[in-house]
Design a protein around this motif. Structure first.
Motif, PDB file in Angstrom:
ATOM      1  N   UNK A 104       5.337  -0.654   8.699  1.00 38.82           N
ATOM      2  CA  UNK A 104       4.077  -0.905   9.415  1.00 38.82           C
ATOM      3  C   UNK A 104       4.055  -2.351   9.912  1.00 38.82           C
ATOM      4  N   UNK A 105       3.888  -2.548  11.252  1.00 38.83           N
ATOM      5  CA  UNK A 105       3.893  -3.917  11.769  1.00 38.83           C
ATOM      6  C   UNK A 105       2.659  -4.705  11.297  1.00 38.83           C
ATOM      7  N   UNK A 106       2.723  -6.028  11.487  1.00 36.95           N
ATOM      8  CA  UNK A 106       1.571  -6.860  11.098  1.00 36.95           C
ATOM      9  C   UNK A 106       1.588  -7.147   9.605  1.00 36.95           C
ATOM     10  N   UNK A 107       0.511  -7.752   9.151  1.00 29.54           N
ATOM     11  CA  UNK A 107       0.455  -8.224   7.761  1.00 29.54           C
ATOM     12  C   UNK A 107      -0.158  -7.204   6.804  1.00 29.54           C
ATOM     13  N   UNK A 108      -0.556  -6.028   7.348  1.00 32.48           N
ATOM     14  CA  UNK A 108      -1.356  -5.073   6.572  1.00 32.48           C
ATOM     15  C   UNK A 108      -0.838  -4.840   5.148  1.00 32.48           C
ATOM     16  N   UNK A 109       0.432  -4.415   5.061  1.00 33.54           N
ATOM     17  CA  UNK A 109       0.916  -3.991   3.743  1.00 33.54           C
ATOM     18  C   UNK A 109       1.868  -5.007   3.112  1.00 33.54           C
ATOM     19  N   UNK A 110       1.884  -6.230   3.652  1.00 31.96           N
ATOM     20  CA  UNK A 110       2.819  -7.242   3.122  1.00 31.96           C
ATOM     21  C   UNK A 110       2.610  -7.522   1.626  1.00 31.96           C
ATOM     22  N   UNK A 111       1.356  -7.499   1.119  1.00 31.39           N
ATOM     23  CA  UNK A 111       1.180  -7.783  -0.316  1.00 31.39           C
ATOM     24  C   UNK A 111       1.938  -6.806  -1.223  1.00 31.39           C
ATOM     25  N   UNK A 112       2.290  -5.623  -0.691  1.00 30.17           N
ATOM     26  CA  UNK A 112       2.975  -4.639  -1.544  1.00 30.17           C
ATOM     27  C   UNK A 112       4.485  -4.883  -1.631  1.00 30.17           C
ATOM     28  N   UNK A 113       5.029  -5.748  -0.735  1.00 32.38           N
ATOM     29  CA  UNK A 113       6.490  -5.897  -0.658  1.00 32.38           C
ATOM     30  C   UNK A 113       7.139  -6.286  -1.990  1.00 32.38           C
ATOM     31  N   UNK A 114       6.614  -7.289  -2.713  1.00 29.50           N
ATOM     32  CA  UNK A 114       7.294  -7.675  -3.960  1.00 29.50           C
ATOM     33  C   UNK A 114       7.420  -6.512  -4.943  1.00 29.50           C
ATOM     34  N   UNK A 115       6.344  -5.710  -5.101  1.00 29.17           N
ATOM     35  CA  UNK A 115       6.449  -4.624  -6.083  1.00 29.17           C
ATOM     36  C   UNK A 115       7.380  -3.510  -5.587  1.00 29.17           C
ATOM     37  N   UNK A 116       7.442  -3.301  -4.243  1.00 31.03           N
ATOM     38  CA  UNK A 116       8.368  -2.281  -3.707  1.00 31.03           C
ATOM     39  C   UNK A 116       9.812  -2.736  -3.911  1.00 31.03           C
ATOM     40  N   UNK A 117      10.060  -4.032  -3.622  1.00 27.95           N
ATOM     41  CA  UNK A 117      11.411  -4.573  -3.812  1.00 27.95           C
ATOM     42  C   UNK A 117      11.828  -4.464  -5.276  1.00 27.95           C
ATOM     43  N   UNK A 118      10.875  -4.772  -6.168  1.00 26.96           N
ATOM     44  CA  UNK A 118      11.172  -4.734  -7.594  1.00 26.96           C
ATOM     45  C   UNK A 118      11.516  -3.300  -8.025  1.00 26.96           C
ATOM     46  N   UNK A 119      10.740  -2.313  -7.519  1.00 30.25           N
ATOM     47  CA  UNK A 119      11.028  -0.916  -7.849  1.00 30.25           C
ATOM     48  C   UNK A 119      12.454  -0.564  -7.411  1.00 30.25           C
ATOM     49  N   UNK A 120      12.779  -1.002  -6.187  1.00 32.50           N
ATOM     50  CA  UNK A 120      14.068  -0.663  -5.589  1.00 32.50           C
ATOM     51  C   UNK A 120      15.227  -1.286  -6.374  1.00 32.50           C
ATOM     52  N   UNK A 121      15.146  -2.621  -6.569  1.00 30.18           N
ATOM     53  CA  UNK A 121      16.293  -3.351  -7.116  1.00 30.18           C
ATOM     54  C   UNK A 121      16.330  -3.351  -8.639  1.00 30.18           C
ATOM     55  N   UNK A 122      15.157  -3.321  -9.282  1.00 25.89           N
ATOM     56  CA  UNK A 122      15.157  -3.441 -10.746  1.00 25.89           C
ATOM     57  C   UNK A 122      15.049  -2.098 -11.444  1.00 25.89           C
ATOM     58  N   UNK A 123      14.539  -1.074 -10.722  1.00 25.54           N
ATOM     59  CA  UNK A 123      14.344   0.203 -11.417  1.00 25.54           C
ATOM     60  C   UNK A 123      15.254   1.313 -10.884  1.00 25.54           C
ATOM     61  N   UNK A 124      15.222   1.547  -9.555  1.00 24.88           N
ATOM     62  CA  UNK A 124      16.033   2.654  -9.022  1.00 24.88           C
ATOM     63  C   UNK A 124      17.514   2.266  -8.984  1.00 24.88           C
ATOM     64  N   UNK A 125      17.822   1.057  -8.463  1.00 21.75           N
ATOM     65  CA  UNK A 125      19.228   0.691  -8.241  1.00 21.75           C
ATOM     66  C   UNK A 125      20.071   0.736  -9.526  1.00 21.75           C
TER      67      UNK A 125
END
Length: 1084
Positions: A861-882
């Protein structure tokens, strides 16, 4: 050896023997014993083993063999072959030839100068020619495309050496073919000098071809076929060689039971093989075009022979049936190559009779002895029609002249193809086609046959619209009359109705007429696209006639409901009647785009009666089927037509029609009491979707003020409230009653389809849709944690949320979206993920995939709308799923996880690199501002790690992601990447090429290597390359220097690719050589 191959020997004993044999083969000098065994033993196992030892010695250890030993082998093995070849079994003889050719590949011409001349001498010797030809073919195979590793320089040298010998070789082969032909042929008449003259007699006919001569020609033709596969077209391929090959190609055209007929047919097949090898070549030198013409004239003559009827009483079809099947296949391949590769060259040549050629091709096509052959010929016609269409588009001014030249052939093609799909003309042949078993494309043999035929009809329609219409419509009319006349044969007795057609001949005639009507309705549907767009007005009357007929047939079918009537042979006629009814609705659906254009036109006019009547009648034909107990095929066709009316045509008055109102009350009333049965969920979803679309989709050509959004919105809320009533009232926690699970799955299926159908529509439609859905979305979110242990239900819920996010994320707003994502993130703990992912292919694994897909939508989604969620999404990806997937295969979850990582990087680059636009434009040496560096490095490491694993799909996907990040964001040029990762990635990709593990992706890997090296070519050549070579095991310093020197520091992609290919190939070759040297060898 005999014990090893004996059936009573145990596996343990076999392993023991194998170890003994391998250990013997590895001893220095073991080849001397093998030479003795080979000369003195007659045991085939022993001989084969001895030859394997030689083969291994030559291909893997030759560098380390002493020069006097090599000389002895070069002398002994050919002598052995000459003295024993007649006594050896052919597979032993061929293996021995292969070993000799392998030695030639290593040592010719420097140390084995007479290798090739010896082979040519054998070819010229009358008694030894077959042996010489076996060696010659092997030389072509092994020296041009060596299987074992050779250095690139040696490969190039061998190819050049062989090319120098080609004129001599081709002359010798021509001589062999001519000698045999002249010796055995008895001239009756010569072939016609030009392809346009009519045939005047029989062929040059070898009376009887001796077995030896036949074998010799077979070997010569096999040799030629391989040579033609790699030598360029040149003057070495002489007219006399071509004439000889065509002489043997004619053998394939002969029928009859003469002695040696099968042998001659095999020669014909092999000769056609040679011709096709030449035909494959698209690169034709200018001076070779004349030569091609001669070749086509010869083939034209063959085609005349194959389709000639006035020599005797044979029909063309029975003649083709008697020929060798492989010959007919090869000949069809030739025709395909002629049309696809060379037609454009030959079309304008006045000496080639193209129109007569097409007439013969028509004869050849429609007399094929089997369906596969016929469909292969239809493919050729499709290629020809594509060629014509492209040519006409590029020469619009000249189009009439081009079309007129071929018009007669095309109309004849059209008539014949239409005849071929009709049961009343070909019932016995068409009944052979299987109409039950589905192939890989989910169609039966009959459906494939029909579809391919209709594609040809559609292509002709594009070129000759009015002629096609005038050929097709009368045939359709004829079968329609039979169908529409069935009403008079229906007899009522009490409550039942009966079709009063019982005579076997009448039933068969009706069966054929119905099957044909079904096919012709599909043909009419396939042609719908040729009545819309720019030609709408010009072809309006034809289209109107078709649509009116289709509406009439559909209404008739729905009123008379023939599927309910009793009849003779119901197992045959009932499916036929259902199919015709379903196809009439499907054909009408195909014209929905034409109806939509008609709708737009009539809104500008006063008189709309014609259009309104068509829509009203179509709806009247459709809606009765949705209520009644009708066969599933019919019900689906009716539902799809309804969806098209609501979605594509969108008439303003559709909702107010009584037929539409009936469906509204049917769906809403019914739903209060019960859910649809399992088998009718699909139809229920389609109906609900079409009702929703009637209320949500904007009416075309009407201003916003006249769209009546207010009343439509109220109706839509009412519709959804009714559809979801049972779902919203589920108890919490839900009861374990199976009905509650079914209620969740079916309701979500309906809602998902509703949302999906408005995903690309205007904002207003989406707002109304979300407004009506809100409560159901809240219910779903509340139910989600309660069902987390039931993956089949959570899968359905996440599918629904995925569709919501894709279509309505703006309408849902940030706060609610965050709430949903946080709910999911809290539910998918490390333990929960591990349980789900590790059941590969299970619904649990699918749930994780859907969740990752939802996150992909959010991070894009363009713009700043969902930017606050990025750290937790990255963490899920790299620390939990990967960590769970990194060391396991789990391809499906892995693919989605890497896609998510890529989308985070691609769509949120500024989350990591803060540099302003100005500084990137100025390219100043200013320090790059970086944030979240640890996550960026972890993401890159995950990508790098995936290149060390065997999954080729993940490898290809991730390589393309890195390339996109480089194209869009200059990834490889970023300071952090360049200084700490660039050479690691280059190293990994080069190692992958060295290990041949992902050879299918060679080009992609080389391109990525080029883009990475291009960041700093001087550093790549001066520091990375020496460092890489120093780290490579199994090389000596001289070889390292030589490898570095041969990788010339070029900066263009082709030269760089050549350099990569060379270094990888030669590095492998050096390792092979070094590994084969005996211990203690002194390297200079």
């Amino acid at each position: 050896m005999t014990e090893f191959f004996h059936s009573c020997t145990t596996n343990d004993r076999k392993r023991e023997i194998e170890e003994l044999l391998n250990s013997f083969a590895g001893q220095p000098g073991s080849w001397r014993h093998c030479l003795y065994f080979l000369s003195n033993s007659r045991n085939e196992y022993v001989m084969m083993y001895s030859l394997t030892v030689f083969e291994n010695l030559v291909n893997k250890m030759w560098v380390g063999v002493a020069s006097e030993d090599k000389a002895e082998l070069r002398s002994c093995l050919p002598k052995l072959l000459l003295s024993q070849h007649a006594l050896l079994p052919f597979f032993i003889r061929n293996k021995l030839c292969k070993v000799i050719v392998d030695i030639g590949r290593q040592d010719w011409p420097m140390f084995y100068h007479n290798f090739f001349s010896n082979t040519l001498q054998l070819v010229q010797s009358p008694s030894l020619a077959p042996l010489g030809l076996v060696l010659l073919k092997m030389t072509s195979e092994e020296l041009v495309c060596p299987r074992e590793d050779l250095s690139v320089a040696r490969k190039e040298e061998l190819k050049k050496l062989l090319l120098d010998q080609i004129p001599t070789v081709l002359n010798l082969l021509t001589g062999i073919l001519e000698t045999v032909w002249d010796k055995h042929s008895v001239t009756v008449t010569t072939p016609p000098p030009s392809p346009t003259s009519r045939e005047s007699g029989e062929l040059l006919t070898p009376m009887v071809l001796e077995a030896e001569s036949g074998d010799l020609c077979m070997l010569a033709l096999e040799c030629l076929a391989h040579l033609f596969s790699w030598i360029p077209l040149s003057s070495s391929i002489t007219p006399s060689l071509l004439a000889s090959i065509f002489n043997f190609a004619r053998f394939g055209c002969q029928t009859g039971q003469m002695v040696g007929h099968a042998e001659r047919a095999r020669l014909g097949v092999m000769a056609m093989n040679c011709i096709n090898e030449l035909m494959c070549k698209n690169c034709v030198p200018v001076d070779f075009e004349e030569f091609l013409l001669r070749m086509f004239q010869q083939t034209f003559y063959l085609l005349q022979r194959l389709t000639n009827t006035h020599t005797n009483t044979h029909t063309i079809k029975s003649r083709l049936q008697e020929l060798d099947e492989s010959y007919v296949e090869k000949f069809t391949d030739f025709l395909r190559l002629f049309v696809s590769v060379h037609l454009r060259r030959i079309e304008s040549n006045a000496q080639f009779p193209l129109v007569e050629f097409l007439a013969l091709l028509l004869k050849y096509t429609f007399n094929q002895p089997n369906h596969e052959g016929y469909l292969a010929c239809l493919d050729i016609w499709s290629i020809f029609l594509d060629y014509l269409t492209t040519k006409i588009r590029s020469r619009l001014a000249d189009s009439d002249r081009v079309i007129n030249r071929y018009k007669d052939a095309l109309v004849l093609l059209l008539r014949e193809v239409l005849n071929r799909i009709q049961f009343r003309l070909n019932q016995s042949q068409l009944e052979e086609l299987d109409d039950e078993t589905l192939d890989d494309d989910q169609q039966t043999e009959w459906q494939r046959y029909l579809r391919q035929s209709l594609e040809v009809v559609a292509r002709v329609m594009e070129l000759l619209p009015s002629q096609t219409f005038s050929v097709l419509f009368p045939v359709l009319q004829e079968d329609l009359d039979i169908y529409l006349g069935l009403q008079q044969f229906i007899v009522r007795s009490g409550t039942s109705r009966r079709l009063n057609i019982t005579a076997e001949a009448d039933c068969r005639k009706l069966h054929c007429a119905l099957r044909d009507l079904s096919s012709l309705l599909q043909a009419v549907g396939r042609l719908a696209e040729f009545f819309t767009g720019d030609v709408f007005s010009a072809r309006f009357n034809d289209a109107l006639a078709i649509v009116q007929r289709l509406v009439e047939v559909s209404c008739y079918g729905s009123q008379i409901s023939l599927y309910d009537v009793e009849m003779a042979v119901p197992s045959v006629l009932k499916p036929d009647l259902i199919d015709v009814h379903a196809q009439s609705l499907a054909a009408l659906q195909a014209y929905s785009h034409w109806l939509a254009q008609f709708c737009g036109e009539v809104q500008r006019q006063q008189d709309q009666t014609q259009f309104v009547d068509l829509i009203r009648s179509s709806m009247a034909a459709t809606t009765p089927l949705i209520n009644a107990k009708v066969p599933e095929k019919l019900l689906l066709s009716a539902c799809h037509l309804l969806v098209s009316m609501a979605t594509t045509v969108r008439p303003v008055f559709l909702v107010s029609l009584p037929a539409a109102q009936n469906i509204f009350s049917l769906i809403t009333d019914n739903h209060n009491h019960r859910l649809p049965q399992e088998d009718s969920v699909a139809q229920f979803v389609l109906c609900s979707s079409s009702l929703s679309n009637m209320l949500l989709l904007p009416w075309p050509s009407l201003p916003e003020a006249e769209q009546q959004w207010q009343s439509r919105s109220a109706n839509h809320t009412r519709l959804l409230s009714s559809l979801t009533q049972q779902y919203r009232l589920l108890p919490r926690p839900p009861s374990h009653h199976p009905n509650s699970k079914a209620a969740i799955q079916q309701t979500l299926c309906v809602l998902r389809d509703l949302v999906d159908s408005i995903s690309v529509e205007a904002t207003k439609s989406r707002q109304i849709c979300y407004h009506s859905l809100q409560e159901s979305v809240q219910v779903t979110l509340a139910l989600f944690p309660l069902f987390i242990q039931q993956p089949d239900v959570t899968d359905e819920m996440l599918s629904f949320f995925l569709t919501l996010f894709q279509a309505l994320r703006v309408q849902m707003g940030v706060a609610f979206t965050e709430q949903i994502i946080q709910t999911f993130l809290s539910m998918f703990t490390r333990e929960q993920l591990a349980v789900s992912i590790l059941q590969e292919g299970s619904s649990g694994s699918k749930v994780v995939q859907k969740f990752l897909k939802i996150l992909q939508v959010v991070v894009q989604e363009p713009g700043q709308t969902f930017k606050p969620l990025l750290p937790s999404i990255l963490s899920l990806c790299l620390d939990q799923v990967y960590p769970i997937v990194s060391e396991r295969s789990c391809p499906d979850v892995k693919a989605e996880m890497f896609e998510l990582l890529f989308q985070i990087l691609h769509q949120n680059w500024r989350f990591f690199f803060k540099s302003s636009v100005l500084s990137s434009v100025q390219r100043t040496g200013a320090e790059e501002l970086m944030e979240n560096q640890a996550q960026f490095i972890a993401a890159m490491q995950a990508f790098g790690q995936s290149f060390l694993q065997p999954d080729i799909h993940i490898f290809k996907q991730n390589l393309s992601y890195l390339e996109v990040l480089n194209t869009k964001h200059k990834l490889y040029h970023r300071k952090l990447f360049r200084n700490t990762m660039l050479f690691h990635f280059i190293n990994v990709l080069l190692q992958v090429l060295l290990h041949k593990s992902h050879d299918l992706l060679q080009d992609d890997i080389t391109l990525a290597l080029y883009n990475m090296a291009a960041v700093d070519f001087p550093a790549f050549y001066s520091s990375f390359l020496p460092e890489f070579l120093n780290g490579c095991q199994g090389l000596d310093p001289h070889q390292r220097t030589s490898l570095a020197r041969n990788f010339t520091p070029e900066r263009d992609l082709p030269s760089f690719s050549q350099g990569v290919y060379r270094i990888v190939n030669d590095l492998r070759f050096y390792r092979l050589c070094n590994g084969s040297l005996p211990p203690g060898t002194l390297k200079l």
